[in-house]
Design a protein around this motif. Structure first.
Motif, PDB file in Angstrom:
ATOM      1  N   SER A 176      70.602  92.418  42.607  1.00 51.01           N
ATOM      2  CA  SER A 176      69.586  92.771  41.615  1.00 51.01           C
ATOM      3  C   SER A 176      69.486  94.290  41.537  1.00 51.01           C
ATOM      4  CB  SER A 176      68.227  92.174  42.001  1.00 51.01           C
ATOM      5  OG  SER A 176      68.307  90.783  42.151  1.00 51.01           O
ATOM      6  N   ASP A 203      56.556  84.278  32.119  1.00 52.23           N
ATOM      7  CA  ASP A 203      57.823  84.845  32.563  1.00 52.23           C
ATOM      8  C   ASP A 203      57.651  86.357  32.723  1.00 52.23           C
ATOM      9  OD1 ASP A 203      60.506  85.975  32.517  1.00 52.23           O
ATOM     10  OD2 ASP A 203      61.216  84.063  31.721  1.00 52.23           O
ATOM     11  N   TYR A 217      70.727  98.993  30.923  1.00 52.55           N
ATOM     12  CA  TYR A 217      70.242  98.942  32.302  1.00 52.55           C
ATOM     13  C   TYR A 217      70.514 100.279  32.972  1.00 52.55           C
ATOM     14  CZ  TYR A 217      75.193  98.512  33.449  1.00 52.55           C
ATOM     15  OH  TYR A 217      76.526  98.742  33.569  1.00 52.55           O
ATOM     16  N   TYR A 252      61.023  95.142  30.903  1.00 54.34           N
ATOM     17  CA  TYR A 252      61.505  95.279  29.533  1.00 54.34           C
ATOM     18  C   TYR A 252      61.540  96.764  29.206  1.00 54.34           C
ATOM     19  CZ  TYR A 252      56.404  95.188  29.239  1.00 54.34           C
ATOM     20  OH  TYR A 252      55.075  95.409  29.470  1.00 54.34           O
ATOM     21  N   ASP A 263      56.675  91.052  27.498  1.00 52.71           N
ATOM     22  CA  ASP A 263      55.795  92.184  27.217  1.00 52.71           C
ATOM     23  C   ASP A 263      54.446  91.636  26.770  1.00 52.71           C
ATOM     24  OD1 ASP A 263      54.509  94.459  26.405  1.00 52.71           O
ATOM     25  OD2 ASP A 263      56.044  95.100  24.976  1.00 52.71           O
ATOM     26  N   HIS A 271      68.762  88.730  33.102  1.00 48.36           N
ATOM     27  CA  HIS A 271      67.540  89.534  33.003  1.00 48.36           C
ATOM     28  C   HIS A 271      66.449  88.862  33.843  1.00 48.36           C
ATOM     29  CE1 HIS A 271      64.295  91.426  30.156  1.00 48.36           C
ATOM     30  NE2 HIS A 271      64.337  92.017  31.337  1.00 48.36           N
ATOM     31  N   THR A 309      59.616  88.712  32.433  1.00 45.64           N
ATOM     32  CA  THR A 309      60.368  89.559  31.508  1.00 45.64           C
ATOM     33  C   THR A 309      59.580  89.850  30.238  1.00 45.64           C
ATOM     34  OG1 THR A 309      61.405  87.671  30.408  1.00 45.64           O
ATOM     35  CG2 THR A 309      62.571  88.620  32.294  1.00 45.64           C
ATOM     36  N   PRO A 314      64.444  81.819  36.140  1.00 45.12           N
ATOM     37  CA  PRO A 314      63.400  82.764  35.761  1.00 45.12           C
ATOM     38  C   PRO A 314      62.249  82.777  36.775  1.00 45.12           C
ATOM     39  CG  PRO A 314      63.247  80.799  34.417  1.00 45.12           C
ATOM     40  CD  PRO A 314      64.508  80.661  35.228  1.00 45.12           C
ATOM     41  N   ALA A 358      63.340  90.675  35.169  1.00 43.69           N
ATOM     42  CA  ALA A 358      61.964  91.177  35.055  1.00 43.69           C
ATOM     43  C   ALA A 358      61.952  92.465  34.246  1.00 43.69           C
ATOM     44  CB  ALA A 358      61.368  91.432  36.437  1.00 43.69           C
ATOM     45  N   PHE A 418      67.910  93.387  36.392  1.00 42.47           N
ATOM     46  CA  PHE A 418      68.951  92.401  36.130  1.00 42.47           C
ATOM     47  C   PHE A 418      69.593  91.956  37.448  1.00 42.47           C
ATOM     48  CE2 PHE A 418      68.447  95.026  32.410  1.00 42.47           C
ATOM     49  CZ  PHE A 418      68.528  94.144  31.346  1.00 42.47           C
ATOM     50  N   ASP A 444      65.880  98.562  30.118  1.00 41.90           N
ATOM     51  CA  ASP A 444      65.515  97.239  29.599  1.00 41.90           C
ATOM     52  C   ASP A 444      65.112  96.287  30.712  1.00 41.90           C
ATOM     53  OD1 ASP A 444      65.946  98.117  27.079  1.00 41.90           O
ATOM     54  OD2 ASP A 444      67.391  96.582  26.515  1.00 41.90           O
ATOM     55  N   GLY A 445      64.805  96.843  31.889  1.00 43.41           N
ATOM     56  CA  GLY A 445      64.280  96.018  32.959  1.00 43.41           C
ATOM     57  C   GLY A 445      65.234  95.869  34.124  1.00 43.41           C
TER      58      GLY A 445
END
Length: 324
Positions: free
Chosen positions: A154, A250, A137, A186, A254, A182, A252, A242, A184, A163, A160-161
């Motif tokens: 947040s 979702d 992160y 990636y 791809d 996590h 998060t 989520p 949103a 958190f 990695d997005g």
């Protein structure tokens, strides 16, 4: 067939964006990553933004810096603070901010408090969380929500997005292990600026974020059309996710097209809106989105400064829609 479906989808999205209203304010305030809050005792709106050690204005004129002597966090960028987020917590105005430099993962999120938000009243409490090269992160773009389970912070961006971690008992006390939940994005997705918001009119929590490339003043050219900043959203049953886009995916994940439902994109003279925050305005009783954008009518070419945009949001359909 797939290309025809995508073409149709893009046409629908383009038609939606063109129909969006322009900002309701005049485009005279230069900002990036604005956050707004209202002081009822002073009857004033304070708008905080990136740069100038968290510069702030009263919607009419520039008033100064929240932290004029820089942050006490000992990192590069501590005199060029980013992405403030403001709330009212336990009787104090509370501002989270980011310390970093462009492209770096050596970052931190700090917090400061004030009894009024006025110049000279902010006390810097220093670091809340930090990140270093190699973490999953990046500790930038903070957002706080005082949820039913307590304060939730947040943060995050391209790595990695985005958190979320808990904070308690105090506004700078980390209460859960990093990187947390996590929410949103990636690895490699140009998505940042996450913001959790629950309108009074809805049972849902909404996670707004900026997706795409943000233009920076002085760059040689604007990002190619379609790749620029835009505001997307997902919604969920609580503030910890989520969160799902309107298609049920979702945010998060791809996927193609990318997950998230479009809230605000380029239209008319407004290019690359993003860096958004959402605010329940106690004066109008309406939900408000504030953001920055590049004005295509501005003479400072090829890429001029970013201006403050303000619009109302309507959640009556269950999804946020920008309205007059």
């Amino acid at each position: 067939m797939k290309s025809a479906i995508l073409s149709t989808l893009l046409s629908v999205l383009t038609a939606f964006v063109v129909a969006q209203p322009d900002p309701i304010n005049t485009n005279t305030i230069v900002v990036r990553d604005p956050a707004i809050w209202y002081n009822a005792a002073l009857e004033k709106y304070f708008v905080f933004s990136t740069d100038n050690n968290i510069g702030f204005s009263l919607l009419q004129h520039l008033s100064g810096s929240a932290l004029p002597d820089c942050s006490i966090i000992d990192l590069p960028g501590n005199c060029d603070l980013w992405a403030p987020d403001v709330n009212f917590i336990d009787g104090l105005y509370t501002m989270y901010y980011a310390v970093s430099t462009i492209g770096s993962q050596n970052s931190a999120i700090g917090v400061a408090t004030s009894p009024s938000m006025e110049p000279g009243t902010w006390t810097d409490l220093g670091e809340v969380i930090s990140s270093v090269t190699g973490d999953v992160y990046n500790a930038i773009d903070p957002n706080i929500i005082d949820d039913t389970v307590g304060l939730q912070l947040s943060f995050g961006s391209y790595w990695d997005g985005m958190f979320q971690v808990g904070l308690w008992p105090g506004v700078n006390d980390l209460a859960s292990a990093l990187p947390g939940t996590h929410l949103a994005g990636y690895s490699g997705r140009p998505a940042e600026g996450g913001f959790v918001y629950k309108p009074a009119s809805q049972p849902y929590y909404y996670f707004f974020f900026s997706d795409g490339v943000t233009p920076i003043a002085g760059q040689a050219s604007l990002p190619p059309a379609g790749t620029e900043y835009k505001v997307l959203v997902g919604r969920g049953a609580d503030g910890q996710g989520p969160f799902y886009g309107e298609l049920g995916n979702d945010i998060t994940l791809d996927l193609t097209p990318p997950t998230g439902t479009l809230v605000l994109g380029s239209h008319d003279f407004v290019f690359a809106p993003g860096g958004q925050s959402i605010f329940a305005d106690p004066v109008s009783g309406r939900d408000v989105i504030v953001y920055h954008y590049v004005n295509l009518n501005d003479d400072n070419s090829p890429v001029g400064p970013s201006f403050l945009g303000i619009n109302y949001l309507d959640f009556s359909s269950g999804w946020p829609v920008v309205v007059d």
